[in-house]
Design a protein around this motif. Structure first.
Motif, PDB file in Angstrom:
ATOM      1  N   CYS A   1       0.892  -1.176   0.000  1.00 23.96           N
ATOM      2  CA  CYS A   1       0.000   0.000   0.000  1.00 23.96           C
ATOM      3  C   CYS A   1       0.924   1.218   0.000  1.00 23.96           C
ATOM      4  N   PRO A   2       1.149   1.840  -1.151  1.00 26.20           N
ATOM      5  CA  PRO A   2       2.079   2.978  -1.192  1.00 26.20           C
ATOM      6  C   PRO A   2       1.341   4.308  -1.043  1.00 26.20           C
ATOM      7  N   GLY A   3       2.060   5.314  -0.631  1.00 32.64           N
ATOM      8  CA  GLY A   3       1.429   6.639  -0.566  1.00 32.64           C
ATOM      9  C   GLY A   3       2.355   7.675   0.030  1.00 32.64           C
ATOM     10  N   SER A   4       1.891   8.923  -0.035  1.00 35.64           N
ATOM     11  CA  SER A   4       2.642  10.017   0.584  1.00 35.64           C
ATOM     12  C   SER A   4       2.296  10.078   2.073  1.00 35.64           C
TER      13      SER A   4
ATOM     14  N   VAL B   1       5.914   4.324   2.481  1.00 37.96           N
ATOM     15  CA  VAL B   1       5.779   5.782   2.566  1.00 37.96           C
ATOM     16  C   VAL B   1       6.801   6.431   1.626  1.00 37.96           C
ATOM     17  N   LEU B   2       6.293   7.226   0.685  1.00 34.89           N
ATOM     18  CA  LEU B   2       7.178   7.851  -0.307  1.00 34.89           C
ATOM     19  C   LEU B   2       8.115   8.860   0.355  1.00 34.89           C
ATOM     20  N   VAL B   3       9.420   8.651   0.153  1.00 29.07           N
ATOM     21  CA  VAL B   3      10.421   9.529   0.770  1.00 29.07           C
ATOM     22  C   VAL B   3      10.712  10.738  -0.120  1.00 29.07           C
TER      23      VAL B   3
ATOM     24  N   GLY C   1       9.774   3.381   4.745  1.00 27.15           N
ATOM     25  CA  GLY C   1       9.941   4.448   3.763  1.00 27.15           C
ATOM     26  C   GLY C   1      10.504   3.823   2.493  1.00 27.15           C
ATOM     27  N   PHE C   2      10.150   4.389   1.324  1.00 27.52           N
ATOM     28  CA  PHE C   2      10.789   3.917   0.094  1.00 27.52           C
ATOM     29  C   PHE C   2      11.068   5.106  -0.810  1.00 27.52           C
ATOM     30  N   SER C   3      12.121   4.949  -1.640  1.00 24.76           N
ATOM     31  CA  SER C   3      12.395   5.997  -2.623  1.00 24.76           C
ATOM     32  C   SER C   3      12.614   5.305  -3.965  1.00 24.76           C
ATOM     33  N   GLY C   4      12.612   6.073  -5.033  1.00 23.78           N
ATOM     34  CA  GLY C   4      12.770   5.465  -6.359  1.00 23.78           C
ATOM     35  C   GLY C   4      11.444   4.960  -6.874  1.00 23.78           C
ATOM     36  N   LEU C   5      11.531   4.035  -7.822  1.00 20.72           N
ATOM     37  CA  LEU C   5      10.309   3.541  -8.464  1.00 20.72           C
ATOM     38  C   LEU C   5       9.599   2.501  -7.595  1.00 20.72           C
ATOM     39  N   LEU C   6       8.291   2.647  -7.510  1.00 21.33           N
ATOM     40  CA  LEU C   6       7.489   1.679  -6.767  1.00 21.33           C
ATOM     41  C   LEU C   6       7.625   0.284  -7.392  1.00 21.33           C
ATOM     42  N   ALA C   7       7.652   0.241  -8.730  1.00 16.69           N
ATOM     43  CA  ALA C   7       7.741  -1.048  -9.430  1.00 16.69           C
ATOM     44  C   ALA C   7       9.023  -1.795  -9.032  1.00 16.69           C
TER      45      ALA C   7
ATOM     46  N   GLU D   1      -8.628   8.044 -13.335  1.00 17.59           N
ATOM     47  CA  GLU D   1      -7.708   8.239 -14.452  1.00 17.59           C
ATOM     48  C   GLU D   1      -6.240   8.210 -13.992  1.00 17.59           C
ATOM     49  N   TYR D   2      -5.964   8.936 -12.931  1.00 18.54           N
ATOM     50  CA  TYR D   2      -4.593   8.996 -12.405  1.00 18.54           C
ATOM     51  C   TYR D   2      -4.156   7.617 -11.892  1.00 18.54           C
ATOM     52  N   GLU D   3      -5.049   6.960 -11.159  1.00 22.40           N
ATOM     53  CA  GLU D   3      -4.704   5.648 -10.601  1.00 22.40           C
ATOM     54  C   GLU D   3      -4.494   4.612 -11.710  1.00 22.40           C
TER      55      GLU D   3
ATOM     56  N   GLN E   1      -3.515   5.247 -14.744  1.00 23.64           N
ATOM     57  CA  GLN E   1      -2.241   5.586 -15.384  1.00 23.64           C
ATOM     58  C   GLN E   1      -1.066   5.011 -14.573  1.00 23.64           C
ATOM     59  N   MET E   2      -1.140   5.178 -13.248  1.00 19.91           N
ATOM     60  CA  MET E   2      -0.059   4.648 -12.392  1.00 19.91           C
ATOM     61  C   MET E   2      -0.020   3.121 -12.454  1.00 19.91           C
ATOM     62  N   ALA E   3      -1.204   2.507 -12.424  1.00 21.26           N
ATOM     63  CA  ALA E   3      -1.261   1.039 -12.445  1.00 21.26           C
ATOM     64  C   ALA E   3      -0.634   0.495 -13.734  1.00 21.26           C
TER      65      ALA E   3
ATOM     66  N   THR F   1       1.512   2.050 -15.733  1.00 23.49           N
ATOM     67  CA  THR F   1       2.943   2.358 -15.769  1.00 23.49           C
ATOM     68  C   THR F   1       3.706   1.326 -14.930  1.00 23.49           C
ATOM     69  N   ASN F   2       3.177   1.048 -13.742  1.00 22.84           N
ATOM     70  CA  ASN F   2       3.841   0.070 -12.875  1.00 22.84           C
ATOM     71  C   ASN F   2       3.874  -1.315 -13.516  1.00 22.84           C
ATOM     72  N   LYS F   3       2.805  -1.660 -14.205  1.00 28.23           N
ATOM     73  CA  LYS F   3       2.727  -2.976 -14.864  1.00 28.23           C
ATOM     74  C   LYS F   3       3.750  -3.077 -16.004  1.00 28.23           C
TER      75      LYS F   3
HETATM   76  O1  PNS Z   1      -0.526   9.163  -1.784  1.00 25.57           O
HETATM   77  P1  PNS Z   1      -0.192   9.398  -3.212  1.00 25.57           P
HETATM   78  O2  PNS Z   1       0.480  10.737  -3.376  1.00 25.57           O
HETATM   79  O3  PNS Z   1      -1.367   9.201  -4.129  1.00 25.57           O
HETATM   80  O4  PNS Z   1       0.882   8.281  -3.608  1.00 25.57           O
HETATM   81  C1  PNS Z   1       1.498   8.299  -4.846  1.00 25.57           C
HETATM   82  C2  PNS Z   1       2.554   7.172  -4.965  1.00 25.57           C
HETATM   83  C3  PNS Z   1       3.519   7.187  -3.792  1.00 25.57           C
HETATM   84  C4  PNS Z   1       1.844   5.831  -4.993  1.00 25.57           C
HETATM   85  C5  PNS Z   1       3.292   7.399  -6.306  1.00 25.57           C
HETATM   86  O5  PNS Z   1       3.683   8.731  -6.380  1.00 25.57           O
HETATM   87  C6  PNS Z   1       4.510   6.513  -6.493  1.00 25.57           C
HETATM   88  O6  PNS Z   1       4.398   5.308  -6.605  1.00 25.57           O
HETATM   89  N1  PNS Z   1       5.707   7.136  -6.516  1.00 25.57           N
HETATM   90  C7  PNS Z   1       6.958   6.444  -6.690  1.00 25.57           C
HETATM   91  C8  PNS Z   1       7.587   6.810  -8.030  1.00 25.57           C
HETATM   92  C9  PNS Z   1       7.068   5.928  -9.148  1.00 25.57           C
HETATM   93  O7  PNS Z   1       7.144   4.714  -9.088  1.00 25.57           O
HETATM   94  N2  PNS Z   1       6.544   6.558 -10.225  1.00 25.57           N
HETATM   95  C10 PNS Z   1       6.090   5.869 -11.418  1.00 25.57           C
HETATM   96  C11 PNS Z   1       4.723   5.241 -11.273  1.00 25.57           C
HETATM   97  S1  PNS Z   1       3.479   6.436 -11.091  1.00 25.57           S
END
Ligand code: PNS
Length: 168
Positions: A7-10, A36-38, A69-75, A97-99, A101-103, A105-107
């Motif tokens: 479960c990622p997030g700010s 937790v995004l660093v 905490g994590f930094s860099g790409l979630l994938a 739409e945003y979610e 797009q992220m899903a 991209t991560n895939k």
């Molecule tokens: O709580 P949020 O701001 O909606 O969380 C966004 C989060 C942390 C899930 C997203 O920004 C993220 O995964 N950031 C890490 C960088 C990354 O992997 N970016 C490319 C995929 S969007």
């Protein structure tokens, strides 16, 4: 079978909506890594340590939840940790739409990684960290938005506006 999810997030700060999603995920999967995004693009109102501490104060008693905490790409982080899916809450259609797009991209970056969306509880549909910050900074009551154990700390920080973006 590997049933670890992320479960990622700010979490700036964590809201009752986040807590609801994380607790529901912890009942569905063997292990939930709350990541937790660093390296946030916007300066957060709370430091990484504070954001992690808030989550730990609220979720510390659940033994299948790890808060990091994590930094860099979630994938990449998900691959490193052997997580098979990302779990996110979906509030209104406006999140979609945003979610989505992220899903996707991560895939693309990690084909092994799926995204599972949980529908937000109806009482938290409107809730967001930015709304909490706005209400607190204007002296409003945030008691039904964030966990009771962190009310005072969140309110104090935002009310006094010790960080730059609160003064805008
Ligand atoms: O709580 P949020 O701001 O909606 O969380 C966004 C989060 C942390 C899930 C997203 O920004 C993220 O995964 N950031 C890490 C960088 C990354 O992997 N970016 C490319 C995929 S969007």
């Amino acid at each position: 079978m590997n049933n670890t999810v992320i479960c990622p997030g700010s979490f700036d700060p964590v809201t009752l909506g986040h807590i609801d999603i994380i607790k529901r995920a912890s009942k569905m999967f063997d292990k939930v890594i709350v990541a937790v995004l660093v390296n946030m693009s916007k300066t957060p109102s709370f430091s990484t340590e504070e954001r992690i501490a808030f989550l730990k104060e609220t979720l510390g008693d659940l033994d299948n939840i790890e808060i990091v905490g994590f930094s860099g790409l979630l994938a990449d982080y998900a691959r490193e940790r052997g997580a098979k899916a990302v779990v996110k809450g979906l509030r209104a259609m406006s999140d979609f739409e945003y979610e989505f797009q992220m899903a996707l991209t991560n895939k693309k970056l990690n084909p092994e990684l799926d995204t599972v969306f949980l529908t937000s509880d109806s009482q938290y549909m409107y809730l967001s960290s930015s709304m909490v910050k706005q209400v607190a900074s204007l002296g409003g009551d945030i008691s039904s938005f964030v966990p009771a154990s962190i009310h005072a700390q969140v309110y104090e920080r935002l009310k006094t506006g010790t960080r730059k973006e609160l003064l805008k």
